[in-house]
Design a protein around this motif. Structure first.
Motif, PDB file in Angstrom:
ATOM      1  N   GLU A  30       0.828  -1.210   0.000  1.00 50.57           N
ATOM      2  CA  GLU A  30       0.000   0.000   0.000  1.00 50.57           C
ATOM      3  C   GLU A  30       0.862   1.260   0.000  1.00 50.57           C
ATOM      4  OE1 GLU A  30      -3.301   0.684   2.679  1.00 50.57           O
ATOM      5  OE2 GLU A  30      -3.441  -1.483   3.002  1.00 50.57           O
ATOM      6  N   SER A  34       0.873   3.673  -3.281  1.00 49.84           N
ATOM      7  CA  SER A  34       0.405   5.048  -3.108  1.00 49.84           C
ATOM      8  C   SER A  34       1.475   6.053  -3.505  1.00 49.84           C
ATOM      9  CB  SER A  34       0.001   5.283  -1.658  1.00 49.84           C
ATOM     10  OG  SER A  34      -1.032   4.405  -1.297  1.00 49.84           O
ATOM     11  N   THR A  95      -2.402   3.720   2.669  1.00 48.95           N
ATOM     12  CA  THR A  95      -2.805   4.480   1.484  1.00 48.95           C
ATOM     13  C   THR A  95      -3.335   5.853   1.881  1.00 48.95           C
ATOM     14  OG1 THR A  95      -3.326   2.456   0.266  1.00 48.95           O
ATOM     15  CG2 THR A  95      -4.370   4.487  -0.507  1.00 48.95           C
ATOM     16  N   GLN A  99      -1.834   9.563   1.112  1.00 47.80           N
ATOM     17  CA  GLN A  99      -2.721  10.499   0.429  1.00 47.80           C
ATOM     18  C   GLN A  99      -2.749  11.857   1.137  1.00 47.80           C
ATOM     19  OE1 GLN A  99      -3.897   9.881  -2.552  1.00 47.80           O
ATOM     20  NE2 GLN A  99      -4.736  11.932  -2.657  1.00 47.80           N
TER      21      GLN A  99
END
Length: 165
Positions: A30, A34, A95, A99
């Motif tokens: 992840e 990402s 993730t 972000q």
């Protein structure tokens, strides 16, 4: 304890041993996916995972959790680039943590290579720094109920006066 109970306990422990590394692998992927999605969006090469960086990130996240009640404070004298994030939600995913940094793109002006006044964008620029090749990340659960995320980067980025890509 009967041999049947011992056997059941053995399989429960073995099942956990199989599940936990799988979760760690998923989380590692992840973090990588990402980061690399953000990097692909601006045309820079993907990062690879570095376990030494991940171990460094985990040690520092654990230190912040135990000595600083998960308050964000960048490490001093580290040879690596570093991004930190905190969430009140311990279930925040890798993730989602990445972000948070990538969303700083809204405050970054590529033309002037600067952040908007009173805004941060250095987490974003580290994520997409062109010459950075490796990343390692970790998460620590805070006694307060939240979670702290730490990623380290090598080679480091965010050199003053230099554009990230």
């Amino acid at each position: 304890m009967s041999s049947k109970m011992s056997l059941i306990a053995f399989f429960c422990v073995m099942g956990l041993a199989l599940i936990l590394p799988s979760h760690a692998q998923d989380e590692k992927q992840e973090y990588l996916d990402s980061h690399n999605a953000a990097r692909k969006a601006v045309g820079v090469p993907p990062l690879t995972w570095n376990q030494t960086l991940a171990d460094y990130a985990q040690n520092y996240a654990n230190k912040l959790e135990s000595t600083n009640n998960c308050q964000l404070k960048h490490s001093e004298g580290s040879p690596y680039g570093e991004n930190l994030a905190w969430s009140s939600a311990p279930e925040l995913t890798a993730t989602a943590a990445v972000q948070l940094w990538v969303e700083e793109i809204a405050f970054y002006d590529y033309k002037t290579n600067s952040c908007q006044a009173d805004k941060m964008c250095g987490h974003y620029t580290q994520v997409v720094w062109n010459t950075t090749e490796q990343v390692g990340c970790a998460k620590a659960l805070c006694k307060s109920g939240g979670a702290l995320f730490s990623c380290n980067y090598f080679p480091t980025g965010n050199f003053v006066g230099v554009k990230p890509y």
